[in-house]
Design a protein around this motif. Structure first.
Motif, PDB file in Angstrom:
ATOM      1  N   ALA A 150       6.535   7.910  -2.618  1.00 20.06           N
ATOM      2  CA  ALA A 150       5.676   7.782  -1.855  1.00 20.06           C
ATOM      3  C   ALA A 150       3.973   8.577  -2.256  1.00 20.06           C
ATOM      4  CB  ALA A 150       5.528   8.585  -0.601  1.00 20.06           C
ATOM      5  N   GLU A 151       4.037  10.051  -2.659  1.00 17.62           N
ATOM      6  CA  GLU A 151       2.946  10.344  -3.654  1.00 17.62           C
ATOM      7  C   GLU A 151       2.595   9.177  -4.533  1.00 17.62           C
ATOM      8  OE1 GLU A 151       4.188  14.089  -4.536  1.00 17.62           O
ATOM      9  OE2 GLU A 151       4.158  14.755  -2.561  1.00 17.62           O
ATOM     10  N   ASN A 198       2.356   6.517  -5.109  1.00 13.86           N
ATOM     11  CA  ASN A 198       1.844   4.532  -4.143  1.00 13.86           C
ATOM     12  C   ASN A 198       0.694   5.125  -3.770  1.00 13.86           C
ATOM     13  OD1 ASN A 198       3.798   2.930  -5.434  1.00 13.86           O
ATOM     14  ND2 ASN A 198       5.495   3.618  -3.462  1.00 13.86           N
ATOM     15  N   ALA A 199       0.469   6.394  -3.707  1.00 16.72           N
ATOM     16  CA  ALA A 199      -0.340   6.931  -2.181  1.00 16.72           C
ATOM     17  C   ALA A 199      -1.296   7.250  -3.108  1.00 16.72           C
ATOM     18  CB  ALA A 199      -0.516   8.490  -1.566  1.00 16.72           C
ATOM     19  N   ARG A 200      -1.454   7.336  -5.027  1.00 16.85           N
ATOM     20  CA  ARG A 200      -3.053   8.458  -5.381  1.00 16.85           C
ATOM     21  C   ARG A 200      -2.614   6.670  -6.209  1.00 16.85           C
ATOM     22  NH1 ARG A 200       0.823  12.264  -6.910  1.00 16.85           N
ATOM     23  NH2 ARG A 200       1.613  10.327  -8.588  1.00 16.85           N
ATOM     24  N   THR A 201      -2.625   5.931  -6.182  1.00 16.72           N
ATOM     25  CA  THR A 201      -2.724   4.219  -6.945  1.00 16.72           C
ATOM     26  C   THR A 201      -3.324   3.341  -5.824  1.00 16.72           C
ATOM     27  OG1 THR A 201      -0.853   3.454  -6.253  1.00 16.72           O
ATOM     28  CG2 THR A 201      -0.489   4.104  -8.373  1.00 16.72           C
ATOM     29  N   GLY A 202      -3.166   3.641  -4.788  1.00 18.29           N
ATOM     30  CA  GLY A 202      -3.445   2.801  -3.224  1.00 18.29           C
ATOM     31  C   GLY A 202      -3.474   1.496  -4.198  1.00 18.29           C
ATOM     32  N   ALA A 253       3.517   0.480  -9.235  1.00 18.52           N
ATOM     33  CA  ALA A 253       4.358   1.357  -8.036  1.00 18.52           C
ATOM     34  C   ALA A 253       4.990   2.207  -9.779  1.00 18.52           C
ATOM     35  CB  ALA A 253       4.906   0.637  -7.192  1.00 18.52           C
TER      36      ALA A 253
END
Length: 108
Positions: free
Chosen positions: A86-87, A89-93, A98
């Motif tokens: 989740a972290e 994926n949140a950073r890659t936006g 993924a």
């Protein structure tokens, strides 16, 4: 069937075989919810001994506790992986990729 705890598991589950003197050590399988024996709680001693009912119940409790601890560890690892993913994926936006983590060992 593993004699000490009198628990029936699937036919393809490994058994505890008798020792050289023909006596099996007191043992109780660690059994999953799917009734698969994945390990054994075993008492090793210099002399063959028979367990009484209370001792067998204690071994069954230890086997259940062992399975509970293994399940808890597995769930904890899965949650840790989910947080990392989740972290990441949140950073890659919207970058369009993924991160996947693959564990290459069995839970033990």
């Amino acid at each position: 069937m593993i004699r000490a705890c009198n628990i029936h598991v699937h036919a393809h589950t490994p058994r505890i075989d008798a020792g050289r003197d023909g006596a099996s050590p007191p043992a109780c399988p660690v059994v999953t919810v799917a009734r698969e024996a994945i390990g054994t709680v075993c008492v090793l001693d210099d002399e063959p001994r028979k367990l009484d009912a209370r001792q067998r119940e204690g071994m069954q409790a230890l086997a259940r506790l062992t399975m509970t601890l293994l399940d808890t560890r597995l769930r904890e690892q899965e949650l840790e992986r989910a947080v990392v993913l989740a972290e990441a994926n949140a950073r890659t936006g919207a970058a369009g990729f993924a991160v996947t983590i693959v564990q290459a060992q069995q839970v033990a």
